[in-house]
Design a protein around this motif. Structure first.
Motif, PDB file in Angstrom:
ATOM      1  N   PHE A  42       0.699  -1.217   0.018  1.00  0.00           N
ATOM      2  CA  PHE A  42       0.075   0.071   0.078  1.00  0.00           C
ATOM      3  C   PHE A  42       0.870   1.194  -0.115  1.00  0.00           C
ATOM      4  CE2 PHE A  42      -2.605   3.055   2.674  1.00  0.00           C
ATOM      5  CZ  PHE A  42      -3.551   3.404   1.946  1.00  0.00           C
ATOM      6  N   THR A  43       1.824   1.277   0.853  1.00  0.00           N
ATOM      7  CA  THR A  43       2.733   2.527   1.067  1.00  0.00           C
ATOM      8  C   THR A  43       3.660   2.737  -0.297  1.00  0.00           C
ATOM      9  OG1 THR A  43       4.297   1.442   2.157  1.00  0.00           O
ATOM     10  CG2 THR A  43       2.758   2.607   3.606  1.00  0.00           C
ATOM     11  N   ARG A  44       3.866   1.676  -0.893  1.00  0.00           N
ATOM     12  CA  ARG A  44       4.808   1.798  -2.286  1.00  0.00           C
ATOM     13  C   ARG A  44       4.002   2.557  -3.269  1.00  0.00           C
ATOM     14  NH1 ARG A  44       7.737  -4.095  -2.453  1.00  0.00           N
ATOM     15  NH2 ARG A  44       9.298  -3.452  -1.016  1.00  0.00           N
ATOM     16  N   MET A  45       2.474   2.410  -3.027  1.00  0.00           N
ATOM     17  CA  MET A  45       1.833   3.140  -4.081  1.00  0.00           C
ATOM     18  C   MET A  45       1.797   4.775  -3.736  1.00  0.00           C
ATOM     19  SD  MET A  45      -1.055   0.303  -4.879  1.00  0.00           S
ATOM     20  CE  MET A  45      -0.651  -1.326  -5.027  1.00  0.00           C
ATOM     21  N   ILE A  55      -7.587  -2.344  -5.881  1.00  0.00           N
ATOM     22  CA  ILE A  55      -6.899  -2.975  -6.679  1.00  0.00           C
ATOM     23  C   ILE A  55      -6.147  -4.021  -6.006  1.00  0.00           C
ATOM     24  CG2 ILE A  55      -4.655  -2.462  -8.120  1.00  0.00           C
ATOM     25  CD1 ILE A  55      -5.669   0.113  -9.073  1.00  0.00           C
ATOM     26  N   MET A  56      -5.919  -3.722  -4.889  1.00  0.00           N
ATOM     27  CA  MET A  56      -5.081  -4.791  -3.974  1.00  0.00           C
ATOM     28  C   MET A  56      -6.072  -5.961  -3.655  1.00  0.00           C
ATOM     29  SD  MET A  56      -3.168  -2.235  -1.377  1.00  0.00           S
ATOM     30  CE  MET A  56      -2.424  -3.496  -0.368  1.00  0.00           C
ATOM     31  N   GLY A  57      -7.217  -5.680  -3.666  1.00  0.00           N
ATOM     32  CA  GLY A  57      -8.234  -6.843  -3.524  1.00  0.00           C
ATOM     33  C   GLY A  57      -8.266  -7.337  -1.969  1.00  0.00           C
ATOM     34  N   VAL A  58      -8.231  -6.207  -1.419  1.00  0.00           N
ATOM     35  CA  VAL A  58      -8.265  -6.514   0.359  1.00  0.00           C
ATOM     36  C   VAL A  58      -9.732  -6.366   0.800  1.00  0.00           C
ATOM     37  CG1 VAL A  58      -6.158  -5.658   0.973  1.00  0.00           C
ATOM     38  CG2 VAL A  58      -7.904  -4.058   1.033  1.00  0.00           C
ATOM     39  N   SER A  59     -10.008  -7.035   1.869  1.00  0.00           N
ATOM     40  CA  SER A  59     -11.558  -6.889   2.427  1.00  0.00           C
ATOM     41  C   SER A  59     -11.796  -5.648   2.708  1.00  0.00           C
ATOM     42  CB  SER A  59     -11.579  -8.074   3.782  1.00  0.00           C
ATOM     43  OG  SER A  59     -10.798  -6.989   4.862  1.00  0.00           O
ATOM     44  N   VAL A  94      -7.256   6.525  -1.968  1.00  0.00           N
ATOM     45  CA  VAL A  94      -7.172   5.444  -1.060  1.00  0.00           C
ATOM     46  C   VAL A  94      -8.005   4.176  -1.668  1.00  0.00           C
ATOM     47  CG1 VAL A  94      -7.469   4.616   1.434  1.00  0.00           C
ATOM     48  CG2 VAL A  94      -6.337   6.748   0.974  1.00  0.00           C
ATOM     49  N   TYR A  95      -9.206   4.681  -1.874  1.00  0.00           N
ATOM     50  CA  TYR A  95      -9.970   3.454  -2.366  1.00  0.00           C
ATOM     51  C   TYR A  95      -9.566   2.756  -3.554  1.00  0.00           C
ATOM     52  CZ  TYR A  95     -14.252   0.640  -3.559  1.00  0.00           C
ATOM     53  OH  TYR A  95     -14.799  -0.354  -4.012  1.00  0.00           O
TER      54      TYR A  95
END
Length: 170
Positions: free
Chosen positions: A27-30, A57-61, A51-52
């Protein structure tokens, strides 16, 4: 006994499953924005949208989206989030939609959102002030997403604006 515990752990979490630490790293690398809640030029809607987009894109819950967003809250916003989360500990996990609604209400009051919508309507109806670029309409449209997405709502707002103009002339 130990072999049973190890076998159960393998079933519960696969060895290659991403950990929260690896998700935070990704996340922080983005390079998402930080939100302080006290800086004059902060755009809360832009923070939420960015943030959304990243967490989606990361596919997290839904709950992980909130935790990752909270990681980028700083200063007053971080204090608010910590207190809010603590107050609702008995209500269960915090989902993205619940977080977004409460967060917007706290840092982007309805009155300010309505002002942004009116700015958007005035630009769209041709009452554009000299010097405002056409891109302002696009930028302000994020505050009036229901008007942009729903032609009926857009027509209703237009009629409201016309009726205000007629009332001013009489």
């Amino acid at each position: 006994m130990l072999s049973q515990v190890v076998a159960i752990q393998r079933v519960v979490s696969p060895p290659n499953a991403p950990t929260m630490a690896s998700r935070v790293r990704d996340f922080t690398r983005m390079y998402p924005f930080e939100f302080h809640g006290s800086k004059f030029n902060e755009d809360l809607q832009e923070f939420i949208d960015e943030v959304y987009n990243i967490v989606d894109i990361m596919g997290v819950s839904s709950e992980e989206k909130v935790e990752l967003a909270a990681y980028k809250l700083k200063g007053i916003a971080q204090v608010w989030y910590t207190q809010w989360k603590f107050k609702r500990v008995d209500e269960g996990p915090i989902g993205w939609e619940a977080f977004k609604l409460v967060f917007l209400d706290r840092f982007f009051p309805l009155e300010i959102r309505e002002t942004k919508v009116l700015e958007f309507i005035n630009i769209r109806q041709g009452n554009m002030v000299q010097g405002i670029m056409p891109s302002s309409s696009t930028k302000l449209s994020k505050y009036a997403s229901s008007l942009v997405a729903n032609p009926h709502a857009r027509m209703s707002q237009f009629i409201s604006g016309v009726s205000d103009l007629v009332a001013k002339e009489f």
